[in-house]
Each structure stands twice: as C-alpha cells, then as structure tokens.
Scaffold this motif. Structure first.
Motif, PDB file in Angstrom:
ATOM      1  N   PRO A  21     -90.090 -55.706 -26.921  1.00 51.28           N
ATOM      2  CA  PRO A  21     -91.069 -54.676 -26.578  1.00 51.28           C
ATOM      3  C   PRO A  21     -91.676 -54.951 -25.200  1.00 51.28           C
ATOM      4  O   PRO A  21     -91.674 -56.087 -24.732  1.00 51.28           O
ATOM      5  CB  PRO A  21     -92.121 -54.790 -27.678  1.00 51.28           C
ATOM      6  CG  PRO A  21     -91.860 -56.063 -28.372  1.00 51.28           C
ATOM      7  CD  PRO A  21     -90.457 -56.467 -28.090  1.00 51.28           C
ATOM      8  N   PRO A  22     -92.175 -53.938 -24.538  1.00 54.76           N
ATOM      9  CA  PRO A  22     -92.741 -54.139 -23.209  1.00 54.76           C
ATOM     10  C   PRO A  22     -93.942 -55.065 -23.252  1.00 54.76           C
ATOM     11  O   PRO A  22     -94.649 -55.142 -24.258  1.00 54.76           O
ATOM     12  CB  PRO A  22     -93.140 -52.736 -22.756  1.00 54.76           C
ATOM     13  CG  PRO A  22     -93.215 -51.938 -23.991  1.00 54.76           C
ATOM     14  CD  PRO A  22     -92.283 -52.564 -24.982  1.00 54.76           C
ATOM     15  N   LYS A  23     -94.168 -55.769 -22.144  1.00 52.93           N
ATOM     16  CA  LYS A  23     -95.298 -56.682 -22.058  1.00 52.93           C
ATOM     17  C   LYS A  23     -96.605 -55.899 -22.053  1.00 52.93           C
ATOM     18  O   LYS A  23     -96.687 -54.808 -21.495  1.00 52.93           O
ATOM     19  CB  LYS A  23     -95.226 -57.505 -20.770  1.00 52.93           C
ATOM     20  CG  LYS A  23     -94.149 -58.549 -20.773  1.00 52.93           C
ATOM     21  CD  LYS A  23     -94.222 -59.371 -19.516  1.00 52.93           C
ATOM     22  CE  LYS A  23     -93.192 -60.465 -19.512  1.00 52.93           C
ATOM     23  NZ  LYS A  23     -93.291 -61.294 -18.311  1.00 52.93           N
ATOM     24  N   ARG A  28    -100.646 -55.405 -21.017  1.00 52.20           N
ATOM     25  CA  ARG A  28    -101.345 -55.528 -19.733  1.00 52.20           C
ATOM     26  C   ARG A  28    -101.811 -56.970 -19.511  1.00 52.20           C
ATOM     27  O   ARG A  28    -101.731 -57.500 -18.417  1.00 52.20           O
ATOM     28  CB  ARG A  28    -102.520 -54.563 -19.706  1.00 52.20           C
ATOM     29  CG  ARG A  28    -103.204 -54.483 -18.376  1.00 52.20           C
ATOM     30  CD  ARG A  28    -104.261 -53.416 -18.383  1.00 52.20           C
ATOM     31  NE  ARG A  28    -103.612 -52.108 -18.447  1.00 52.20           N
ATOM     32  CZ  ARG A  28    -104.245 -50.982 -18.622  1.00 52.20           C
ATOM     33  NH1 ARG A  28    -105.550 -50.969 -18.756  1.00 52.20           N
ATOM     34  NH2 ARG A  28    -103.591 -49.843 -18.672  1.00 52.20           N
ATOM     35  N   ALA A  29    -102.270 -57.634 -20.567  1.00 48.24           N
ATOM     36  CA  ALA A  29    -102.741 -59.015 -20.442  1.00 48.24           C
ATOM     37  C   ALA A  29    -101.589 -59.962 -20.114  1.00 48.24           C
ATOM     38  O   ALA A  29    -101.737 -60.884 -19.316  1.00 48.24           O
ATOM     39  CB  ALA A  29    -103.430 -59.447 -21.729  1.00 48.24           C
ATOM     40  N   GLU A  30    -100.414 -59.740 -20.740  1.00 44.81           N
ATOM     41  CA  GLU A  30     -99.258 -60.598 -20.462  1.00 44.81           C
ATOM     42  C   GLU A  30     -98.783 -60.428 -19.020  1.00 44.81           C
ATOM     43  O   GLU A  30     -98.403 -61.393 -18.366  1.00 44.81           O
ATOM     44  CB  GLU A  30     -98.108 -60.276 -21.406  1.00 44.81           C
ATOM     45  CG  GLU A  30     -98.337 -60.715 -22.830  1.00 44.81           C
ATOM     46  CD  GLU A  30     -97.243 -60.236 -23.765  1.00 44.81           C
ATOM     47  OE1 GLU A  30     -96.940 -60.972 -24.711  1.00 44.81           O
ATOM     48  OE2 GLU A  30     -96.697 -59.138 -23.555  1.00 44.81           O
ATOM     49  N   ARG A  31     -98.806 -59.184 -18.523  1.00 45.31           N
ATOM     50  CA  ARG A  31     -98.395 -58.962 -17.128  1.00 45.31           C
ATOM     51  C   ARG A  31     -99.358 -59.631 -16.161  1.00 45.31           C
ATOM     52  O   ARG A  31     -98.944 -60.224 -15.174  1.00 45.31           O
ATOM     53  CB  ARG A  31     -98.310 -57.463 -16.846  1.00 45.31           C
ATOM     54  CG  ARG A  31     -97.112 -56.800 -17.439  1.00 45.31           C
ATOM     55  CD  ARG A  31     -96.936 -55.398 -16.883  1.00 45.31           C
ATOM     56  NE  ARG A  31     -98.123 -54.583 -17.038  1.00 45.31           N
ATOM     57  CZ  ARG A  31     -98.305 -53.662 -17.970  1.00 45.31           C
ATOM     58  NH1 ARG A  31     -97.358 -53.424 -18.821  1.00 45.31           N
ATOM     59  NH2 ARG A  31     -99.420 -52.964 -18.031  1.00 45.31           N
ATOM     60  N   ALA A  32    -100.649 -59.535 -16.442  1.00 45.08           N
ATOM     61  CA  ALA A  32    -101.641 -60.152 -15.557  1.00 45.08           C
ATOM     62  C   ALA A  32    -101.502 -61.670 -15.566  1.00 45.08           C
ATOM     63  O   ALA A  32    -101.634 -62.320 -14.531  1.00 45.08           O
ATOM     64  CB  ALA A  32    -103.049 -59.751 -15.985  1.00 45.08           C
ATOM     65  N   GLN A  33    -101.211 -62.230 -16.735  1.00 42.23           N
ATOM     66  CA  GLN A  33    -101.062 -63.675 -16.837  1.00 42.23           C
ATOM     67  C   GLN A  33     -99.823 -64.167 -16.085  1.00 42.23           C
ATOM     68  O   GLN A  33     -99.843 -65.205 -15.446  1.00 42.23           O
ATOM     69  CB  GLN A  33    -100.979 -64.085 -18.296  1.00 42.23           C
ATOM     70  CG  GLN A  33    -100.941 -65.582 -18.502  1.00 42.23           C
ATOM     71  CD  GLN A  33    -100.883 -65.939 -19.973  1.00 42.23           C
ATOM     72  OE1 GLN A  33    -100.640 -65.077 -20.823  1.00 42.23           O
ATOM     73  NE2 GLN A  33    -101.094 -67.191 -20.276  1.00 42.23           N
ATOM     74  N   SER A  34     -98.734 -63.399 -16.123  1.00 44.40           N
ATOM     75  CA  SER A  34     -97.507 -63.829 -15.454  1.00 44.40           C
ATOM     76  C   SER A  34     -97.604 -63.680 -13.932  1.00 44.40           C
ATOM     77  O   SER A  34     -96.849 -64.310 -13.206  1.00 44.40           O
ATOM     78  CB  SER A  34     -96.306 -63.043 -15.977  1.00 44.40           C
ATOM     79  OG  SER A  34     -96.418 -61.688 -15.613  1.00 44.40           O
ATOM     80  N   GLN A  35     -98.518 -62.847 -13.443  1.00 47.98           N
ATOM     81  CA  GLN A  35     -98.657 -62.654 -12.000  1.00 47.98           C
ATOM     82  C   GLN A  35     -99.580 -63.678 -11.359  1.00 47.98           C
ATOM     83  O   GLN A  35     -99.625 -63.787 -10.141  1.00 47.98           O
ATOM     84  CB  GLN A  35     -99.170 -61.245 -11.710  1.00 47.98           C
ATOM     85  CG  GLN A  35     -98.162 -60.182 -12.034  1.00 47.98           C
ATOM     86  CD  GLN A  35     -98.730 -58.786 -11.846  1.00 47.98           C
ATOM     87  OE1 GLN A  35     -99.909 -58.622 -11.613  1.00 47.98           O
ATOM     88  NE2 GLN A  35     -97.872 -57.788 -11.960  1.00 47.98           N
ATOM     89  N   GLN A  36    -100.325 -64.446 -12.150  1.00 51.55           N
ATOM     90  CA  GLN A  36    -101.211 -65.454 -11.588  1.00 51.55           C
ATOM     91  C   GLN A  36    -100.373 -66.606 -11.045  1.00 51.55           C
ATOM     92  O   GLN A  36     -99.394 -67.009 -11.654  1.00 51.55           O
ATOM     93  CB  GLN A  36    -102.173 -65.979 -12.645  1.00 51.55           C
ATOM     94  CG  GLN A  36    -103.186 -64.957 -13.096  1.00 51.55           C
ATOM     95  CD  GLN A  36    -104.076 -65.502 -14.197  1.00 51.55           C
ATOM     96  OE1 GLN A  36    -103.832 -66.576 -14.719  1.00 51.55           O
ATOM     97  NE2 GLN A  36    -105.098 -64.744 -14.546  1.00 51.55           N
ATOM     98  N   PRO A  37    -100.766 -67.151  -9.875  1.00 57.05           N
ATOM     99  CA  PRO A  37    -100.003 -68.264  -9.326  1.00 57.05           C
ATOM    100  C   PRO A  37    -100.170 -69.513 -10.188  1.00 57.05           C
ATOM    101  O   PRO A  37    -101.192 -69.697 -10.845  1.00 57.05           O
ATOM    102  CB  PRO A  37    -100.605 -68.465  -7.930  1.00 57.05           C
ATOM    103  CG  PRO A  37    -101.970 -67.873  -8.022  1.00 57.05           C
ATOM    104  CD  PRO A  37    -101.879 -66.763  -9.027  1.00 57.05           C
ATOM    105  N   ALA A  38     -99.146 -70.335 -10.184  1.00 58.10           N
ATOM    106  CA  ALA A  38     -99.184 -71.571 -10.942  1.00 58.10           C
ATOM    107  C   ALA A  38    -100.220 -72.510 -10.333  1.00 58.10           C
ATOM    108  O   ALA A  38    -100.392 -72.554  -9.114  1.00 58.10           O
ATOM    109  CB  ALA A  38     -97.814 -72.227 -10.938  1.00 58.10           C
ATOM    110  N   PRO A  39    -100.941 -73.260 -11.169  1.00 57.99           N
ATOM    111  CA  PRO A  39    -101.945 -74.167 -10.610  1.00 57.99           C
ATOM    112  C   PRO A  39    -101.278 -75.268  -9.795  1.00 57.99           C
ATOM    113  O   PRO A  39    -100.222 -75.786 -10.164  1.00 57.99           O
ATOM    114  CB  PRO A  39    -102.641 -74.732 -11.846  1.00 57.99           C
ATOM    115  CG  PRO A  39    -101.691 -74.525 -12.975  1.00 57.99           C
ATOM    116  CD  PRO A  39    -100.879 -73.326 -12.611  1.00 57.99           C
TER     117      PRO A  39
END
Length: 117
Positions: free
Chosen positions: A80-82, A84-95
């Motif tokens: 199923p499509p991601k 909105r929260a999953e998309r926002a989390q995947s776009q954050q840069p890695a620490p």
C-alpha cells in the motif's frame, strides 16, 4: 436526536492489518484474471460470429490476455502507498556523528570513575 457521523473518527496512524492488505490484493488479482478469462471467451465468440474488423478485435483480446496477467502480478505484489508520516520520515536526512574534539582519542584526557570513591 443527534446524527451519527458518516465515517468513524480515526484516532491512530496505524496501517491496515496484513490480513486486510492481503485480502484486497487477492480481490484485485482475481478480478483481473477474471477479465483475462473474459477476453479469451470474447475472442472465441468473435471468431464464431465473424464481425466486421475481426482482426482488430482479436488483437485487442490477445493484448488483454497477455498484458492483464503481468499487471495482475505487479498489483498483487505491490504494498500500500506510504502514509504522509512515513514519507516525511524517509525524507529526513540521516543523523551525522559530530566530533567533539579535534584531538585523536589517544591524546584526549579520559575520565576514570572508580567504584570505591
């Protein structure tokens, strides 16, 4: 009398259960394969009836019989499509790890904690 809302209020961001996802994918797969069977039956009926532009209709039926299984497998295996929260989390840069001091570890003073003190 108070009217009930048409749709229940969702209070969680939880994804659909695996069983629900599997059931919807199975329904889509079976319906597409049923459409493929309908293309086969329509092709057989068209051959016996011999309508005008028979080759065009047969090509369309054959294309449906070839393309639909491929599409059915792709759709059945798709997740199923991601949200909105999953998309926002995947776009954050890695620490990134910061270096606190410029000195190598061997040259830094180390704090020793003694259990007896």
């Amino acid at each position: 009398m108070k009217k009930q809302p048409e749709r229940p209020v969702v209070i969680t961001d939880a994804a659909r259960s695996q069983g629900d996802q599997l059931r919807s994918r199975e329904i889509r797969y079976v319906s597409m394969m049923g459409l493929r069977a309908a293309c086969l039956i329509a092709g057989a009926i068209l051959i016996s009836v011999k309508p005008p532009l028979l080759p065009v209709w047969l090509i369309l039926c054959a294309a449906g019989m070839v393309i639909l299984p491929w599409m059915a497998v792709l759709i059945a295996n798709d997740r199923p499509p991601k949200s909105r929260a999953e998309r926002a989390q995947s776009q954050q840069p890695a620490p990134t790890h910061r270096v606190l001091e410029d000195k190598p570890a061997e040259e830094r003073e180390h704090r020793v904690i003694d259990a007896e003190d």
